[in-house]
Design a protein around this motif. Structure first.
Motif, PDB file in Angstrom:
ATOM      1  N   PRO A 157      82.506-105.253  -5.324  1.00  0.00           N
ATOM      2  CA  PRO A 157      83.574-105.173  -6.330  1.00  0.00           C
ATOM      3  C   PRO A 157      84.155-103.768  -6.429  1.00  0.00           C
ATOM      4  N   GLY A 158      85.466-103.687  -6.453  1.00  0.00           N
ATOM      5  CA  GLY A 158      86.133-102.400  -6.620  1.00  0.00           C
ATOM      6  C   GLY A 158      86.204-101.524  -5.385  1.00  0.00           C
ATOM      7  N   ALA A 159      85.632-101.991  -4.261  1.00  0.00           N
ATOM      8  CA  ALA A 159      85.584-101.143  -3.059  1.00  0.00           C
ATOM      9  C   ALA A 159      86.837-101.256  -2.202  1.00  0.00           C
ATOM     10  N   LEU A 160      87.708-102.212  -2.500  1.00  0.00           N
ATOM     11  CA  LEU A 160      88.888-102.395  -1.664  1.00  0.00           C
ATOM     12  C   LEU A 160      90.006-101.423  -2.015  1.00  0.00           C
ATOM     13  N   LEU A 161      90.262-101.249  -3.296  1.00  0.00           N
ATOM     14  CA  LEU A 161      91.414-100.459  -3.728  1.00  0.00           C
ATOM     15  C   LEU A 161      91.405 -99.018  -3.208  1.00  0.00           C
ATOM     16  N   PRO A 162      90.254 -98.328  -3.194  1.00  0.00           N
ATOM     17  CA  PRO A 162      90.288 -96.937  -2.729  1.00  0.00           C
ATOM     18  C   PRO A 162      90.673 -96.760  -1.253  1.00  0.00           C
ATOM     19  N   ILE A 163      90.524 -97.807  -0.444  1.00  0.00           N
ATOM     20  CA  ILE A 163      90.792 -97.647   0.984  1.00  0.00           C
ATOM     21  C   ILE A 163      92.110 -98.273   1.418  1.00  0.00           C
ATOM     22  N   ILE A 164      92.723 -99.075   0.532  1.00  0.00           N
ATOM     23  CA  ILE A 164      93.778 -99.945   1.027  1.00  0.00           C
ATOM     24  C   ILE A 164      95.094 -99.231   1.296  1.00  0.00           C
ATOM     25  N   SER A 165      95.414 -98.174   0.555  1.00  0.00           N
ATOM     26  CA  SER A 165      96.675 -97.471   0.806  1.00  0.00           C
ATOM     27  C   SER A 165      96.700 -96.869   2.200  1.00  0.00           C
ATOM     28  N   LYS A 166      95.593 -96.283   2.606  1.00  0.00           N
ATOM     29  CA  LYS A 166      95.510 -95.714   3.964  1.00  0.00           C
ATOM     30  C   LYS A 166      95.562 -96.813   5.022  1.00  0.00           C
ATOM     31  N   GLN A 167      94.950 -97.954   4.721  1.00  0.00           N
ATOM     32  CA  GLN A 167      94.994 -99.048   5.679  1.00  0.00           C
ATOM     33  C   GLN A 167      96.415 -99.586   5.822  1.00  0.00           C
ATOM     34  N   ALA A 168      97.144 -99.671   4.727  1.00  0.00           N
ATOM     35  CA  ALA A 168      98.541-100.103   4.792  1.00  0.00           C
ATOM     36  C   ALA A 168      99.376 -99.115   5.596  1.00  0.00           C
ATOM     37  N   ASP A 169      98.990 -97.854   5.571  1.00  0.00           N
ATOM     38  CA  ASP A 169      99.685 -96.809   6.335  1.00  0.00           C
ATOM     39  C   ASP A 169      99.601 -97.045   7.839  1.00  0.00           C
ATOM     40  N   ARG A 170      98.649 -97.864   8.288  1.00  0.00           N
ATOM     41  CA  ARG A 170      98.495 -98.113   9.720  1.00  0.00           C
ATOM     42  C   ARG A 170      99.585 -99.042  10.255  1.00  0.00           C
ATOM     43  N   CYS A 171     100.302 -99.728   9.360  1.00  0.00           N
ATOM     44  CA  CYS A 171     101.382-100.615   9.792  1.00  0.00           C
ATOM     45  C   CYS A 171     102.489 -99.806  10.451  1.00  0.00           C
ATOM     46  N   MET A 172     102.952-100.259  11.605  1.00  0.00           N
ATOM     47  CA  MET A 172     103.945 -99.518  12.381  1.00  0.00           C
ATOM     48  C   MET A 172     105.377 -99.879  12.029  1.00  0.00           C
ATOM     49  N   ASP A 173     105.572-100.817  11.084  1.00  0.00           N
ATOM     50  CA  ASP A 173     106.912-101.283  10.737  1.00  0.00           C
ATOM     51  C   ASP A 173     107.692-101.621  12.011  1.00  0.00           C
ATOM     52  N   CYS A 174     107.144-102.545  12.785  1.00  0.00           N
ATOM     53  CA  CYS A 174     107.675-102.880  14.110  1.00  0.00           C
ATOM     54  C   CYS A 174     109.121-103.369  14.030  1.00  0.00           C
ATOM     55  N   GLY A 175     109.876-103.112  15.062  1.00  0.00           N
ATOM     56  CA  GLY A 175     111.246-103.611  15.124  1.00  0.00           C
ATOM     57  C   GLY A 175     111.283-105.123  15.102  1.00  0.00           C
ATOM     58  N   ILE A 176     110.331-105.754  15.789  1.00  0.00           N
ATOM     59  CA  ILE A 176     110.170-107.212  15.746  1.00  0.00           C
ATOM     60  C   ILE A 176     108.743-107.485  15.283  1.00  0.00           C
ATOM     61  N   PRO A 177     108.551-107.689  13.973  1.00  0.00           N
ATOM     62  CA  PRO A 177     107.192-107.875  13.449  1.00  0.00           C
ATOM     63  C   PRO A 177     106.677-109.288  13.723  1.00  0.00           C
ATOM     64  N   PHE A 178     105.860-109.430  14.733  1.00  0.00           N
ATOM     65  CA  PHE A 178     105.351-110.747  15.106  1.00  0.00           C
ATOM     66  C   PHE A 178     104.427-111.325  14.035  1.00  0.00           C
ATOM     67  N   CYS A 179     103.919-110.468  13.142  1.00  0.00           N
ATOM     68  CA  CYS A 179     103.114-110.996  12.039  1.00  0.00           C
ATOM     69  C   CYS A 179     103.933-111.968  11.201  1.00  0.00           C
ATOM     70  N   HIS A 180     105.262-111.789  11.152  1.00  0.00           N
ATOM     71  CA  HIS A 180     106.128-112.751  10.458  1.00  0.00           C
ATOM     72  C   HIS A 180     106.094-114.101  11.161  1.00  0.00           C
ATOM     73  N   ASP A 181     106.203-114.082  12.471  1.00  0.00           N
ATOM     74  CA  ASP A 181     106.350-115.314  13.235  1.00  0.00           C
ATOM     75  C   ASP A 181     105.075-116.156  13.240  1.00  0.00           C
ATOM     76  N   VAL A 182     103.928-115.514  13.304  1.00  0.00           N
ATOM     77  CA  VAL A 182     102.683-116.283  13.361  1.00  0.00           C
ATOM     78  C   VAL A 182     102.226-116.723  11.973  1.00  0.00           C
ATOM     79  N   CYS A 183     102.828-116.181  10.917  1.00  0.00           N
ATOM     80  CA  CYS A 183     102.534-116.622   9.554  1.00  0.00           C
ATOM     81  C   CYS A 183     103.548-117.673   9.149  1.00  0.00           C
TER      82      CYS A 183
END
Length: 495
Positions: free
Chosen positions: A33-59
C-alpha cells in the motif's frame, strides 16, 4: 513528453508486492500500500510520446496513454484523470486486472522493458478517487426512453453507465444477490478488493442507474415481458457456460469447476459463509487449465492452506523472450509470466514436482481414480507434444483430493431460458449472433461482451459496453454522441 531522455535514463520499476509469507495470510491486495505513487511520475517519464503510439491500437478502448503519461510526469493529476476517464469507465479495474496488451505494443518494448502503463493507469484512477475527481455525472435531462441491461459484469456496467449519462432510464438485472458479475464473485480479493467495485456502484446509483439483483431473466421475469416493458434490451450476461473435461473418473466427488470454487471463496469474504464448502485446507489440489482463472484458483488454494497445489497447462513452457517470427511486436506474446499467485506457489514450494512455480507444462489429463467412497484421490496425466499427442513413457500420477477445472467458457448459459424465449440466433461456437452494430436478430435487443464475442479480456468487455451503448443510443434517438471504440467484428491485433 516531460523528459525527452526519460526512457534512456530511468529503468522500469513496477509496483512492489508485499512479501509472500505476509500476503498469503490475508485476502488483501498483493501490492504494498502506498508504494506506487512515489515511483509513478518517473515511470510515466519513460513514455516516448511516439509519433504513432501503437499502445492506442492494441488497446480496444483507445486509451490516450501518451497524453496521460505526460500529465502524470508533470503531476497534473486532475487533467490526467480527465483524459483517462474519457475512454475508460473503470480504470481502477483494468489497472489491476488487465494483462496490459498496451505494454506489449509499447514502442519502447521493441528493445527495452515497456513503460509501466498499467501501473500509471491504476495510480491515476486511485488518485482521482482520493482527490474527488470522479463525482457522479447524472444527465442534465432525461430522454424518456428506457433500457434493460441483463448482466452486471464490466460490459453491462459500462453500457449502463454510458446510457444513463446519455439521459436514458436504465435498469440492470443481475441473477446473483449482489451486483458485479465476475468482478464480484469470480475475481479474488487479493487481485482486486471489492471496495473498488462498491465505490463505482455508488457512483452509478447516484447518477440514476437502477439495479435489480437476484433476478434471473427468463426464469424470475420472462424475457418477452422485459422486451415489452423497455424500449431496448442489452444482453451482457457473459460467457458462463464452462467447458468440460470428458475423461474417465470425471463423475467422482471432489472434481469441480473453477467457477464453483471461486464464488464460494468470495462469499466467505462477503460474510455469507464462515468456511467455503469447497475449502482447500489440508487437501492435495490439482488445477486443470493454465490460464488466469487457474491462477486465481491457485492463489485462493494457497490462502486456504492446501497441502499441495499443482496447475496443469497443456501448452509447452514458453520462453522468457518474444518469438519475433511467430508473435512479432506489437502483438501480445505468449511468454513466461510470473503472476502473484505463481510467485507465491514457487516460494512456498506448493508443487515439488512442477516444472516452474506450481505449473506442469505440456501436461494432459488422462483419467481420475478414487477411493471406495467415490471421492477423487488421484489424477493421471501424460506429457504431450506441440500437437497435443501423448509422449510414450511420460505418464505420471498426482495425488488429488480436490480437482478444479479451469478450461474456459464456450458462451452464455442457456439454462435460464433467456436465449430461447427471445428466439435469438446463435453461432455454432455457442455465442449470440449479432450484426456489426451489436444488434441481434430480434428488434430492439442487442448483445455485447463475452456472451456475443466469446470469453475475452476485461478491457475488451468495457470497450464492448461502451460501443453497444452508442449503438443503443443511436437506435433510440436516431443519432449518438457516445463514443464507440470498437465494432462487433473487431478482434485483437494478431499475426
Amino acid at each position: 513528453m516531460a523528459d525527452p531522455k526519460g526512457f534512456m535514463t530511468t529503468p522500469r520499476e513496477e509496483w512492489p508486492r508485499r512479501p509472500v509469507e505476509e500476503r498469503v495470510r490475508d485476502w488483501d491486495e498483493v501490492y504494498v500500500p502506498g508504494a506506487l505513487l512515489p515511483i509513478i511520475s518517473k515511470q510515466a517519464d519513460r513514455c516516448m510520446d511516439c509519433g504513432i503510439p501503437f499502445c492506442h491500437d492494441v488497446c480496444p478502448l483507445g486509451n490516450l496513454i501518451p497524453e496521460w503519461n505526460d500529465l502524470v510526469a508533470r503531476e497534473d493529476w486532475r487533467a490526467a484523470a480527465d483524459r483517462l476517464h474519457a475512454t475508460n469507465n473503470f480504470p481502477e479495474f483494468t489497472g489491476r486486472l488487465c494483462p496490459a496488451p498496451c505494454e506489449a505494443g509499447c514502442v519502447l518494448a521493441i528493445n527495452q522493458p515497456a513503460v509501466t502503463i498499467k501501473n500509471v493507469e491504476c495510480a491515476i484512477a486511485d488518485r482521482a478517487w482520493e482527490e474527488g475527481f470522479t463525482p457522479p455525472r447524472p444527465p442534465d435531462r432525461l430522454s424518456g426512453r428506457t433500457v434493460a441491461v441483463i448482466g452486471s459484469g464490466p460490459t453491462g456496467l459500462a453500457a449502463a453507465q454510458q446510457l444513463t449519462r446519455a439521459g436514458h432510464t436504465v435498469a440492470v438485472y443481475e441473477r446473483d444477490d449482489r451486483v458485479g458479475g465476475l468482478l464480484r464473485y469470480g475475481i479474488p480479493s487479493f487481485k482486486m478488493e471489492k471496495r473498488h467495485l462498491e465505490r463505482r456502484l455508488e457512483q452509478m446509483r447516484a447518477e440514476g442507474t437502477r439495479f435489480r439483483t437476484s433476478t434471473r431473466v427468463g426464469r424470475d421475469v420472462a424475457a418477452d415481458e422485459l422486451r415489452t416493458r423497455y424500449d431496448a434490451v442489452v444482453i451482457a450476461t457473459g460467457a458462463t457456460a464452462w467447458r468440460e473435461l470428458p475423461v474417465p473418473g470425471r463423475e467422482l466427488a471432489g472434481i469441480h469447476q473453477a467457477m464453483e470454487y471461486l464464488p464460494l471463496s468470495n462469499r466467505v469474504g462477503e460474510g455469507d459463509l464462515v468456511v467455503s464448502p469447497l475449502c482447500a485446507a489440508g487437501k492435495h489440489v490439482v488445477i486443470v487449465g493454465g490460464g488466469d482463472t487457474g491462477a486465481d484458483c491457485l492463489g485462493t488454494a494457497v490462502r486456504d492452506g492446501a497441502a499441495s497445489v499443482t496447475q496443469l497447462d497443456i501448452y509447452a513452457q514458453p520462453g522468457a523472450d518474444r518469438d519475433e517470427d511467430a508473435e512479432p511486436w506489437p502483438t501480445y506474446p505468449k511468454i513466461y509470466r510470473l503472476s502473484a499467485a505463481h510467485e507465491e506457489a514457487r516460494d512456498l514450494v506448493t508443487a515439488p514436482a512442477a516444472d516452474a512455480d506450481a505449473r506442469l507444462f505440456a501436461a494432459s489429463t488422462l483419467r481420475f481414480t478414487g477411493d471406495g467412497s467415490g471421492h477423487v484421490r488421484s489424477l493421471h496425466l501424460v506429457e504431450v507434444d506441440a500437437g497435443r499427442r501423448p509422449l510414450p513413457g511420460t505418464g505420471r500420477t498426482l495425488p488429488a483430493d480436490l480437482v478444479l477445472l479451469a478450461l474456459g467458457f464456450s458462451g452464455p448459459d442457456r439454462t435460464d431460458g433467456l436465449v430461447d424465449q427471445l428466439g435469438l440466433a446463435m453461432h455454432a461456437r455457442g455465442t449470440i449472433a449479432r450484426d456489426a452494430g451489436f444488434a441481434t436478430n430480434v428488434p430492439g435487443v442487442f448483445a455485447a461482451g463475452d456472451a456475443a464475442r466469446g470469453q475475452s479480456l476485461i478491457v475488451w468487455a468495457i470497450a464492448e459496453g461502451r460501443a453497444v451503448a452508442a449503438a443503443v443510443d443511436r437506435y433510440l434517438t436516431g443519432s449518438s454522441r457516445l463514443p464507440a471504440p470498437i465494432s462487433a467484428y473487431d478482434r485483437p491485433m494478431a499475426v
